[in-house]
Scaffold this motif. Structure first.
Motif, PDB file in Angstrom:
ATOM      1  N   UNK A  53       0.698  -1.042  -0.333  1.00  0.00           N
ATOM      2  CA  UNK A  53      -0.337   0.282  -0.231  1.00  0.00           C
ATOM      3  C   UNK A  53       0.840   0.995  -0.191  1.00  0.00           C
ATOM      4  N   UNK A  54       1.902   1.093   0.599  1.00  0.00           N
ATOM      5  CA  UNK A  54       2.720   2.025   0.894  1.00  0.00           C
ATOM      6  C   UNK A  54       3.876   2.804  -0.675  1.00  0.00           C
ATOM      7  N   UNK A  55       4.029   1.560  -0.490  1.00  0.00           N
ATOM      8  CA  UNK A  55       4.651   1.881  -2.377  1.00  0.00           C
ATOM      9  C   UNK A  55       4.065   2.281  -3.193  1.00  0.00           C
ATOM     10  N   UNK A  56       2.703   1.563  -3.397  1.00  0.00           N
ATOM     11  CA  UNK A  56       1.433   1.726  -4.610  1.00  0.00           C
ATOM     12  C   UNK A  56       1.374   3.659  -4.547  1.00  0.00           C
ATOM     13  N   UNK A  57       1.089   4.061  -3.328  1.00  0.00           N
ATOM     14  CA  UNK A  57       1.276   5.412  -2.795  1.00  0.00           C
ATOM     15  C   UNK A  57       2.862   6.651  -3.293  1.00  0.00           C
TER      16      UNK A  57
ATOM     17  N   UNK B   5     -13.139  -6.776   2.687  1.00  0.00           N
ATOM     18  CA  UNK B   5     -12.187  -6.381   2.482  1.00  0.00           C
ATOM     19  C   UNK B   5     -12.144  -5.098   1.921  1.00  0.00           C
ATOM     20  N   UNK B   6     -12.774  -4.102   1.467  1.00  0.00           N
ATOM     21  CA  UNK B   6     -13.280  -3.065   1.217  1.00  0.00           C
ATOM     22  C   UNK B   6     -11.207  -2.326   1.816  1.00  0.00           C
ATOM     23  N   UNK B   7     -11.303  -1.386   1.304  1.00  0.00           N
ATOM     24  CA  UNK B   7     -10.499  -0.452   2.020  1.00  0.00           C
ATOM     25  C   UNK B   7     -11.638   0.837   2.213  1.00  0.00           C
ATOM     26  N   UNK B   8     -10.698   1.817   2.611  1.00  0.00           N
ATOM     27  CA  UNK B   8     -11.310   3.572   3.880  1.00  0.00           C
ATOM     28  C   UNK B   8     -10.612   4.335   3.997  1.00  0.00           C
ATOM     29  N   UNK B   9     -10.646   5.053   3.460  1.00  0.00           N
ATOM     30  CA  UNK B   9      -9.740   6.756   4.212  1.00  0.00           C
ATOM     31  C   UNK B   9      -9.990   7.330   5.658  1.00  0.00           C
ATOM     32  N   UNK B  10      -9.475   6.905   6.692  1.00  0.00           N
ATOM     33  CA  UNK B  10      -9.529   7.717   7.849  1.00  0.00           C
ATOM     34  C   UNK B  10      -8.625   8.856   7.620  1.00  0.00           C
ATOM     35  N   UNK B  11      -9.377   9.880   7.810  1.00  0.00           N
ATOM     36  CA  UNK B  11      -8.767  11.733   8.501  1.00  0.00           C
ATOM     37  C   UNK B  11      -8.825  11.854   9.360  1.00  0.00           C
TER      38      UNK B  11
ATOM     39  N   UNK C  91      -2.957  -0.525  -6.286  1.00  0.00           N
ATOM     40  CA  UNK C  91      -3.201   0.708  -7.527  1.00  0.00           C
ATOM     41  C   UNK C  91      -3.991   1.928  -7.355  1.00  0.00           C
ATOM     42  N   UNK C  92      -4.979   1.310  -6.652  1.00  0.00           N
ATOM     43  CA  UNK C  92      -6.587   1.856  -7.276  1.00  0.00           C
ATOM     44  C   UNK C  92      -6.602   2.479  -5.423  1.00  0.00           C
ATOM     45  N   UNK C  93      -6.095   2.151  -4.629  1.00  0.00           N
ATOM     46  CA  UNK C  93      -6.462   2.409  -3.088  1.00  0.00           C
ATOM     47  C   UNK C  93      -4.855   3.832  -3.263  1.00  0.00           C
ATOM     48  N   UNK C  94      -4.223   3.705  -4.047  1.00  0.00           N
ATOM     49  CA  UNK C  94      -3.033   4.227  -4.200  1.00  0.00           C
ATOM     50  C   UNK C  94      -3.789   5.613  -4.456  1.00  0.00           C
ATOM     51  N   UNK C  95      -4.216   5.658  -5.798  1.00  0.00           N
ATOM     52  CA  UNK C  95      -4.541   6.551  -6.586  1.00  0.00           C
ATOM     53  C   UNK C  95      -6.115   8.001  -4.949  1.00  0.00           C
ATOM     54  N   UNK C  96      -7.209   6.692  -4.209  1.00  0.00           N
ATOM     55  CA  UNK C  96      -7.447   7.520  -3.686  1.00  0.00           C
ATOM     56  C   UNK C  96      -7.118   8.310  -2.892  1.00  0.00           C
ATOM     57  N   UNK C  97      -5.488   7.675  -1.855  1.00  0.00           N
ATOM     58  CA  UNK C  97      -5.179   7.950  -1.200  1.00  0.00           C
ATOM     59  C   UNK C  97      -3.962   9.075  -1.472  1.00  0.00           C
TER      60      UNK C  97
END
Length: 547
Positions: free
Chosen positions: A30-34, A356-362, A379-385
């Protein structure tokens, strides 16, 4: 600038002297993709990982880039569509690391899927994932299924389905994404632990990092901090304040490795577990088969996740119930691994029912945390982040912002001029006279892609010195890891960079002391540092042996 261990300390020092658009905490997929997504869009990026790259979940998955057929049962059509379509994208971006395999799904009396429901589910799966016509599923009769896999028990077998999945090396994929980010200008550091946030006017504007190798402390300043720490996401959130609201729910997944001679299946197989209506994989790889995974709640140490006797018995019993003439015992298990799934907690749901969905907390102070998700969807997670980071800080903070599409950025090592077999044949021909085999070159290409050429060029240096083709090749590979992949100790090399701990454990037992000696010599370790890396690896080696 490559991930050179020699320049790691000086690069950390320089990283603390500049202002970064984005600081990423977490060196898994995840971090690498971001990092890759952000640097491709023109942002300056620094990434820190508390242990080694891919040392958490990203080296302990089922090692499949798969669409998640099981998620259709949870009606998560969007998730299946997203990750299903990503399989072909990742195969294109890294064909040496993401390879298609036939997956056999036996259909049994009383199983989780019948013949009709399997056909419907796979039709939906192929449709959502955009599967090419030649790779779409096929249904088999019971007789045809046994022809495909003679070891299947027949008393309750109704048929089978064959569909495409993609096998990968999760840690190598992570490393390839990291190196691609570094190629574009990102700075990435392992053994650099975030210990405190830096704040300015109520906003998080940086991270204090402790170098676990040298014990120095560095202050990294930036516009936005993204927490992509996988199972440690809530720990990082706790550096700011006690997490409120949504939180992680950790579940443990165990895989065991057995000799293929004891479990001689011909295909990868996804089959029912009679005891609890779950499904597990059995995947052949060279001379072994790995079986997994379990799915149980976990509240123990995230740094030391044990494979228990109960885990081993669960998986062996699952195999014995579905396959005939297989008589494996716990002492036949030659290695294994246990990883954690960082899922998002939902009251009243069992581990297998959690999304198994991803989610963003701020947070109130601007920390962006990426939670959940799957290897396939990185890749999709990175785009959203990164989208969220840009919106949070405002576009005016990023003067060099540009559009980018990581679907068009081949990953490091994937720049083959022709096809992979042609590349292997050419490289094999160049080193055949040294005693390096076609099989050895193939293994390197499957691991490093076109970077294999760098390793093979170095072999010439060591042949005269060592008088042994295998040792010369191994030394060239170890030194490549130090100069290009931030290898700092023998565990980095044998566990994450090569996966040999899991799949070639006898090789590890034979060569780990020699490898440690080369690393100590190259990095100028003193006797105590050299002994310490040996002790670390011997502890790891002991932890994966169950005989």
């Amino acid at each position: 600038m490559p991930l050179n261990t020699h320049s790691r300390k000086s690069n950390l020092t320089h990283a603390a002297m500049q202002h970064w658009d984005l600081i990423v905490i977490g060196g898994g997929i995840t971090g690498a993709g971001i990092a890759l997504e952000a640097v491709a869009r023109g942002l300056s990026v620094v990434l820190v990982e508390q242990y080694d790259f891919a040392s958490g979940t990203s080296s302990k998955s089922t090692k499949l880039i798969h669409g998640g057929l099981r998620y259709l049962k949870q009606l998560e059509f969007g998730l299946v569509r997203t990750v299903g379509r990503e399989r072909a994208v990742l195969h294109h971006l890294a064909p040496h690391l993401v390879t298609p395999v036939d997956m056999v799904l036996p259909i049994v009396e009383g199983g989780s899927l019948g013949k009709l429901s399997t056909a419907v589910a796979l039709w939906i799966y192929d449709f959502l994932a955009g599967v090419k016509p030649e790779e779409r599923f096929k249904m088999l009769t019971a007789q045809q299924a046994v022809q495909q896999e003679p070891l299947l028990r027949t008393h309750n077998l109704k048929g089978a389905a064959v569909y495409k999945e993609y096998r990968t090396d999760d840690a190598r994929l992570t490393m390839s994404v990291l190196k691609s980010a570094v190629d574009l200008g990102a700075q990435c550091f392992n053994y650099a632990q975030a210990i405190q946030f830096i704040e300015d006017d109520g906003r998080i504007t940086g991270v204090t990092v402790q170098d676990l190798l040298g014990q120095a402390v560095y202050n990294l300043k930036g516009s936005v901090v993204i927490n992509a720490a996988g199972p440690w996401v809530d720990d990082v959130r706790s550096l700011e304040t006690i997490p409120r609201g949504k939180r992680l729910h950790l579940t443990k997944g165990v895989h065991i490795v057995v000799p293929q001679a004891l479990f001689p299946i011909k295909h990868s197989i996804y089959f029912d577990v009679e005891s609890d209506n779950r499904m597990v994989f059995a995947i052949p790889r060279d001379s072994i088969v790995y079986i997994g995974t379990t799915d149980t709640n976990y509240t123990g140490s995230k740094a030391q996740i044990d494979v228990t006797d109960a885990d081993i018995q669960y998986l062996l019993s699952a195999v014995h119930a579905v396959f005939k003439d297989i008589h494996m015992h716990p002492e036949d298990v030659i290695s294994g691994w246990a990883g954690l799934r960082p899922l998002i907690h939902e009251e009243g749901r069992s581990p297998s029912e959690l999304s198994r969905k991803d989610e963003i907390f701020i947070s109130q102070k601007g920390l962006i945390s990426m939670a959940g998700g799957k290897l396939t969807g990185y890749r999709k997670m990175a785009q959203k982040a990164v989208d969220k980071a840009i919106r949070t800080a405002g576009k005016h903070h990023f003067t060099s912002l540009k559009k980018a599409d990581t679907r068009k950025i081949n990953l490091h090592g994937a720049d083959f001029e022709k096809d992979i077999p042609t590349y292997i044949t050419l490289r094999s021909g160049e080193v055949r006279h040294l005693g390096i085999t076609h099989q050895q070159v193939t293994a390197l290409v499957n691991r490093y892609g076109t970077a294999t050429s760098i390793i093979l060029d170095e072999v010439f240096k060591y042949i005269q010195q060592l008088q042994d083709p295998t040792l010369s090749l191994l030394k060239a590979e170890v030194l490549y890891g130090i100069h290009h992949e931030q290898v700092t100790n023998v565990s980095d090399f044998l566990v994450r960079r090569t996966g040999r701990l899991y799949f070639e454990i006898d090789f590890c037992k034979t060569y780990y002391r020699q490898i440690a000696s080369w690393i100590a010599e190259e990095l100028g370790m003193d006797a105590s540092e050299s002994d310490l890396q040996l002790q670390w690896f011997e502890a790891v080696l002991q932890s994966v042996q169950f005989r």
